[in-house]
Design an enzyme around this catalytic site. Structure first.
Site, mmCIF file in Angstrom:
data_model
loop_
_atom_site.group_PDB
_atom_site.id
_atom_site.type_symbol
_atom_site.label_atom_id
_atom_site.label_comp_id
_atom_site.label_asym_id
_atom_site.label_seq_id
_atom_site.Cartn_x
_atom_site.Cartn_y
_atom_site.Cartn_z
ATOM 1 N N ASP A 184 -91.179 -12.786 -18.184
ATOM 2 C CA ASP A 184 -91.104 -11.779 -17.123
ATOM 3 C C ASP A 184 -90.794 -12.481 -15.807
ATOM 4 O OD1 ASP A 184 -91.711 -9.627 -18.786
ATOM 5 O OD2 ASP A 184 -93.865 -9.882 -18.520
ATOM 6 N N ASP A 230 -87.808 -4.519 -20.205
ATOM 7 C CA ASP A 230 -88.842 -3.544 -19.861
ATOM 8 C C ASP A 230 -88.257 -2.397 -19.039
ATOM 9 O OD1 ASP A 230 -90.761 -5.166 -21.072
ATOM 10 O OD2 ASP A 230 -91.172 -6.239 -19.211
#
Length: 203
Positions: A155, A174
């Site tokens: 991330d 995401d």
């Protein structure tokens, strides 16, 4: 090839490519994992090989810096998520977490393809699902590649409010899943089953 499958392949592969490319850039620019690797093959090998042991900061790859896009609201900062969205199940032991995510990821792929096949591809009311399902599929596969390669998801997008409140770090996969789910929610309202007309009584 029917138009709907062209959309499925183009959107799914596009999301995967963009997701993995941005993660490659993040590992190259924000961590020390690729230092000393002069070739693209070497850098990809460093990214997709088994990761080193976790360091004192809990990360497998050593973070070198972050990039402040907006000092008060948004930055790019390397992070690792061994769990699901928002870190769910990250505290499960690896021997339980790994099989769980394999089953969930493959099950999601099967369900998405099953429902996508039921779309005609020509009904204008299906447009939300026609684009939403491939976005979810591409996002799910993008993160699944991370899990297969190294056991955690990379991330790097971090939204915050003057560092007093922050949204959990996320990535392109995401974001694609969130947008895709949003389109599917719209689809659920647009394509509500209409009640069958009451039979007319014979005069």
């Amino acid at each position: 090839m029917p138009r709907k499958y062209v959309i499925l392949l183009a959107v799914t592969l596009g999301v995967i490519a963009l997701d993995q490319w941005t993660k490659y850039l993040v590992v190259r620019e924000l961590t020390s994992q690729m230092q000393g690797q002069e070739t693209l093959g070497g850098r990809l090998g460093a990214m997709f090989s088994a990761p080193p042991e976790r360091g004192f900061d809990g990360l497998h790859y050593r973070s070198r810096r972050s990039i402040e896009v907006s000092e008060s609201f948004f930055r790019l900062r390397y992070a690792e998520n061994p769990g699901a969205a928002w870190g769910l199940f990250r505290n499960l032991p690896p021997e339980q977490r790994g099989p769980l995510f394999h089953v969930v990821s493959l099950g999601a792929v099967v369900l998405i393809v099953f429902y996508f096949r039921k779309l005609s591809g020509s009904d204008p009311e299906e447009k939300w699902a026609l684009w939403g399902l491939p976005l979810v599929l591409g996002g799910a596969l993008g993160n699944y590649i991370d899990r297969l390669a190294r056991g955690f998801v990379i991330d790097f997008l971090e939204a915050h409010w003057f560092d007093k409140a922050a949204w959990p770090s996320f990535n392109v996969a995401d974001a694609a899943i969130c947008v895709g789910v949003g389109l599917l929610l719209v689809d659920a309202f647009v394509r509500k089953e209409k009640p069958a007309p009451a039979p007319t009584k014979a005069a």
